[in-house]
Design a protein around this motif. Structure first.
Motif, PDB file in Angstrom:
ATOM      1  N   PHE A   9       0.827  -1.209   0.000  1.00 21.69           N
ATOM      2  CA  PHE A   9       0.000   0.000   0.000  1.00 21.69           C
ATOM      3  C   PHE A   9       0.864   1.263   0.000  1.00 21.69           C
ATOM      4  N   TRP A  10       2.026   1.209   0.624  1.00 11.92           N
ATOM      5  CA  TRP A  10       2.936   2.342   0.575  1.00 11.92           C
ATOM      6  C   TRP A  10       3.435   2.554  -0.855  1.00 11.92           C
ATOM      7  N   PHE A  11       3.743   1.480  -1.560  1.00 13.09           N
ATOM      8  CA  PHE A  11       4.141   1.557  -2.957  1.00 13.09           C
ATOM      9  C   PHE A  11       3.020   2.155  -3.808  1.00 13.09           C
ATOM     10  N   LEU A  12       1.776   1.727  -3.564  1.00  8.64           N
ATOM     11  CA  LEU A  12       0.635   2.300  -4.293  1.00  8.64           C
ATOM     12  C   LEU A  12       0.503   3.795  -4.022  1.00  8.64           C
ATOM     13  N   ALA A  13       0.734   4.218  -2.787  1.00  7.83           N
ATOM     14  CA  ALA A  13       0.650   5.641  -2.444  1.00  7.83           C
ATOM     15  C   ALA A  13       1.716   6.439  -3.190  1.00  7.83           C
ATOM     16  N   ILE A  14       2.907   5.893  -3.323  1.00  9.58           N
ATOM     17  CA  ILE A  14       3.981   6.588  -4.049  1.00  9.58           C
ATOM     18  C   ILE A  14       3.659   6.672  -5.534  1.00  9.58           C
ATOM     19  N   VAL A  15       3.139   5.593  -6.106  1.00  9.31           N
ATOM     20  CA  VAL A  15       2.750   5.605  -7.523  1.00  9.31           C
ATOM     21  C   VAL A  15       1.635   6.617  -7.756  1.00  9.31           C
ATOM     22  N   ALA A  16       0.658   6.660  -6.860  1.00  6.74           N
ATOM     23  CA  ALA A  16      -0.437   7.628  -6.992  1.00  6.74           C
ATOM     24  C   ALA A  16       0.096   9.051  -6.892  1.00  6.74           C
ATOM     25  N   PHE A  17       1.057   9.290  -6.000  1.00  6.81           N
ATOM     26  CA  PHE A  17       1.636  10.625  -5.869  1.00  6.81           C
ATOM     27  C   PHE A  17       2.373  11.026  -7.143  1.00  6.81           C
ATOM     28  N   LEU A  18       3.127  10.121  -7.732  1.00  5.95           N
ATOM     29  CA  LEU A  18       3.821  10.425  -8.985  1.00  5.95           C
ATOM     30  C   LEU A  18       2.823  10.715 -10.111  1.00  5.95           C
ATOM     31  N   PHE A  19       1.721  10.004 -10.123  1.00  4.33           N
ATOM     32  CA  PHE A  19       0.633  10.236 -11.070  1.00  4.33           C
ATOM     33  C   PHE A  19       0.093  11.657 -10.901  1.00  4.33           C
ATOM     34  N   GLU A  20      -0.095  12.076  -9.659  1.00  4.04           N
ATOM     35  CA  GLU A  20      -0.611  13.414  -9.365  1.00  4.04           C
ATOM     36  C   GLU A  20       0.402  14.496  -9.742  1.00  4.04           C
ATOM     37  N   VAL A  21       1.679  14.232  -9.523  1.00  5.25           N
ATOM     38  CA  VAL A  21       2.722  15.191  -9.914  1.00  5.25           C
ATOM     39  C   VAL A  21       2.743  15.361 -11.429  1.00  5.25           C
ATOM     40  N   VAL A  52      -3.668  20.884  -4.497  1.00  6.56           N
ATOM     41  CA  VAL A  52      -4.253  20.263  -3.304  1.00  6.56           C
ATOM     42  C   VAL A  52      -4.111  18.743  -3.380  1.00  6.56           C
ATOM     43  N   ALA A  53      -4.344  18.178  -4.549  1.00  2.00           N
ATOM     44  CA  ALA A  53      -4.196  16.731  -4.720  1.00  2.00           C
ATOM     45  C   ALA A  53      -2.757  16.297  -4.465  1.00  2.00           C
ATOM     46  N   ASN A  54      -1.787  17.112  -4.887  1.00  2.00           N
ATOM     47  CA  ASN A  54      -0.384  16.780  -4.646  1.00  2.00           C
ATOM     48  C   ASN A  54      -0.027  16.848  -3.164  1.00  2.00           C
ATOM     49  N   VAL A  55      -0.555  17.819  -2.457  1.00  2.00           N
ATOM     50  CA  VAL A  55      -0.284  17.928  -1.024  1.00  2.00           C
ATOM     51  C   VAL A  55      -0.860  16.723  -0.291  1.00  2.00           C
ATOM     52  N   VAL A  56      -2.094  16.366  -0.614  1.00  5.60           N
ATOM     53  CA  VAL A  56      -2.725  15.204   0.019  1.00  5.60           C
ATOM     54  C   VAL A  56      -2.009  13.919  -0.389  1.00  5.60           C
ATOM     55  N   GLY A  57      -1.617  13.825  -1.655  1.00  2.00           N
ATOM     56  CA  GLY A  57      -0.897  12.645  -2.119  1.00  2.00           C
ATOM     57  C   GLY A  57       0.460  12.503  -1.457  1.00  2.00           C
ATOM     58  N   LEU A  58       1.153  13.613  -1.255  1.00  2.00           N
ATOM     59  CA  LEU A  58       2.433  13.572  -0.558  1.00  2.00           C
ATOM     60  C   LEU A  58       2.239  13.135   0.891  1.00  2.00           C
ATOM     61  N   ALA A  59       1.204  13.647   1.537  1.00  3.03           N
ATOM     62  CA  ALA A  59       0.912  13.234   2.916  1.00  3.03           C
ATOM     63  C   ALA A  59       0.585  11.743   2.971  1.00  3.03           C
ATOM     64  N   GLY A  60      -0.132  11.245   1.972  1.00  2.00           N
ATOM     65  CA  GLY A  60      -0.429   9.816   1.933  1.00  2.00           C
ATOM     66  C   GLY A  60       0.803   8.977   1.689  1.00  2.00           C
ATOM     67  N   ALA A  61       1.696   9.438   0.814  1.00  2.00           N
ATOM     68  CA  ALA A  61       2.919   8.697   0.521  1.00  2.00           C
ATOM     69  C   ALA A  61       3.895   8.738   1.695  1.00  2.00           C
ATOM     70  N   ALA A  62       3.847   9.814   2.466  1.00  2.00           N
ATOM     71  CA  ALA A  62       4.731   9.937   3.620  1.00  2.00           C
ATOM     72  C   ALA A  62       4.176   9.212   4.839  1.00  2.00           C
ATOM     73  N   GLY A  63       2.968   8.686   4.726  1.00  2.00           N
ATOM     74  CA  GLY A  63       2.369   7.958   5.833  1.00  2.00           C
ATOM     75  C   GLY A  63       1.669   8.837   6.841  1.00  2.00           C
ATOM     76  N   MET A  64       1.489  10.112   6.527  1.00  2.00           N
ATOM     77  CA  MET A  64       0.829  11.018   7.450  1.00  2.00           C
ATOM     78  C   MET A  64      -0.685  10.894   7.382  1.00  2.00           C
ATOM     79  N   VAL A  65      -1.189  10.371   6.291  1.00  2.00           N
ATOM     80  CA  VAL A  65      -2.627  10.156   6.115  1.00  2.00           C
ATOM     81  C   VAL A  65      -2.808   8.685   5.801  1.00  2.00           C
ATOM     82  N   SER A  66      -3.752   8.061   6.451  1.00  2.00           N
ATOM     83  CA  SER A  66      -4.006   6.649   6.194  1.00  2.00           C
ATOM     84  C   SER A  66      -4.547   6.464   4.779  1.00  2.00           C
ATOM     85  N   LEU A  67      -4.110   5.405   4.131  1.00  2.00           N
ATOM     86  CA  LEU A  67      -4.554   5.150   2.765  1.00  2.00           C
ATOM     87  C   LEU A  67      -6.016   4.739   2.707  1.00  2.00           C
TER      88      LEU A  67
END
Length: 109
Positions: A9-21, A52-67
């Motif tokens: 799930f952490w890998f998915l969060a990073i992929v989603a963040f790169l998608f948003e970037v 806003v999507a990038n900020v939330v995505g970064l927080a999700g990839a950093a583990g600050m927000v639960s997936l």
């Protein structure tokens, strides 16, 4: 077993963040007139939504927000809507690079 699932799930969060970037960079590179010509919302609105999507995505990839929470999912959906609907619509109106002054409508003379 659970450790592998956490990393997945952490890998998915990073992929989603790169998608948003990627969506944000594409929105920033597209001229504002292309959105109006394609009858889409304004460039400013899309840039704000994608920032806003990038900020939330970064927080999700950093583990600050639960997936499991809705915010990282909503951030990914915003980027997906941009890339699936807006990007193809504004593509014909983008400036083409590398053209010279002697280029005609069908290529160089």
């Amino acid at each position: 077993m659970w450790i592998g699932l956490v990393y997945f799930f952490w890998f998915l969060a990073i992929v989603a963040f790169l998608f948003e970037v990627f969506a944000l960079v594409d929105a920033l590179r597209t001229p504002a007139g292309a959105y109006a010509a394609a009858s889409k919302q304004s460039k400013n609105l899309w840039v704000i939504l994608l920032v806003v999507a990038n900020v939330v995505g970064l927080a999700g990839a950093a583990g600050m927000v639960s997936l499991i929470q809705i915010l990282p999912i909503a951030a990914f959906v915003v980027a997906a809507i941009y890339l699936a609907d807006v990007r193809p619509a504004v593509a014909p109106y983008r400036k083409r690079g590398g053209g010279s002054a002697s280029s005609g409508p069908y290529g160089p003379w």
